[in-house]
Design an enzyme around this catalytic site. Structure first.
Site, PDB file in Angstrom:
ATOM      1  N   GLU A  35       0.833  -1.201   0.000  1.00  0.00           N
ATOM      2  CA  GLU A  35       0.000   0.000   0.000  1.00  0.00           C
ATOM      3  C   GLU A  35       0.871   1.256   0.000  1.00  0.00           C
ATOM      4  OE1 GLU A  35      -4.027  -1.377   2.349  1.00  0.00           O
ATOM      5  OE2 GLU A  35      -2.153  -1.358   3.464  1.00  0.00           O
ATOM      6  N   GLU A  72      -3.384  -9.981   4.005  1.00  0.00           N
ATOM      7  CA  GLU A  72      -4.107  -9.668   5.239  1.00  0.00           C
ATOM      8  C   GLU A  72      -5.219 -10.660   5.580  1.00  0.00           C
ATOM      9  OE1 GLU A  72      -2.704  -5.505   3.836  1.00  0.00           O
ATOM     10  OE2 GLU A  72      -3.249  -7.451   2.960  1.00  0.00           O
TER      11      GLU A  72
END
Length: 258
Positions: free
Chosen positions: A114, A134
């Site tokens: 990210e 995740e």
């Protein structure tokens, strides 16, 4: 100590922001996020810096959010202190006035990817891995892995990483458009600096304006960018000088000569 966690250094037209928590593969916690935000402020204000590199010390670019830092937070604190604050810092990077290059000399996973996605360009070494793992530990990408990453990499690529758990090697990521260049191990920083110097040869105001306009088209920037462009244009005309001069002299401005 906080300033040591993330540093900013200038070498001519190139500024380098470096994550310095190698013992944790540069995993991010709140002190790291604060230090990153401060380093980005320094980078944007540094005189003469035309391109900013984002790099990580040691073997990892960034392992993402430090699980130990958020695992014990309440739901409310996790939402506000962790997710929303991380968004603010990553948005700061994405909207930096200078072009930015992520130097991926180590893995970029979860929040690390990210972070890289918030940069304009990504240079990866051939051995690295990228992905959004995740959901394997029961959480979701929280720092725009389902938003900015979709805009920049495409929805199906993000589905493969976030839902399917795929981890891409550098050359796979290059073919998919997740990174822009792949170099051999140990060469990412040199490649990014050379690329940055070529970018810096271009008109600085035109480059900054082009980045803003691309951000508007992409949905990265908002109304503030439009007003910044318009205000910058006006500031280069005689209207501003005529209007401010008249205001100070307390008479009606004459725009006929501007």
């Amino acid at each position: 100590m906080a300033e040591r966690l993330v540093t900013f250094e200038q070498d001519g037209v190139i500024g380098t922001v470096t994550l310095r928590r190698p013992e944790k593969f540069n995993a991010l916690d709140i002190p790291m996020l604060r230090a990153l935000e401060a380093a980005l402020d320094k980078a944007e204000l540094a005189e003469g810096v035309r391109v900013v590199l984002i790099s990580g010390e040691g073997k990892g670019f960034c392992a993402g959010g430090d699980v130990e830092a958020w695992a014990q937070l309440s739901a409310a604190d996790f939402q506000v202190q962790w997710v929303r604050y991380g968004h603010r810092v990553f948005d700061r990077l994405a909207r930096l006035r200078q072009p930015t290059i992520a130097v991926l000399s180590g893995h970029a996973l979860g929040g690390g990817l990210e972070l890289a996605a918030a940069c304009d360009f990504r240079v990866a070494e051939t051995q690295i891995k990228l992905g959004f793992p995740e959901t394997s530990i029961g959480v979701v990408p929280g720092w725009s892995g389902t938003q900015r990453a979709v805009r920049r990499f495409g929805v199906q690529i993000v589905r493969r990483m976030a839902l399917g758990g795929e981890i891409f090697l550098a050359n796979e990521a290059l073919a998919l458009g997740v990174v822009d260049r792949v170099v051999e191990t140990g060469k990412a920083l040199d490649e990014a600096k050379a690329w940055g110097e070529k970018i810096a040869e271009r008109g600085p105001l035109a480059t900054e304006a082009a980045k803003l306009m691309i951000g508007i088209a992409e949905g990265e920037e908002d109304a503030a960018a439009t007003e910044a462009l318009a205000s910058g244009f006006i500031a280069l005309t005689g209207d501003l000088k005529a209007g401010v001069g008249a205001f100070k002299a307390r008479h009606k401005p004459d725009f006929s000569r501007s």
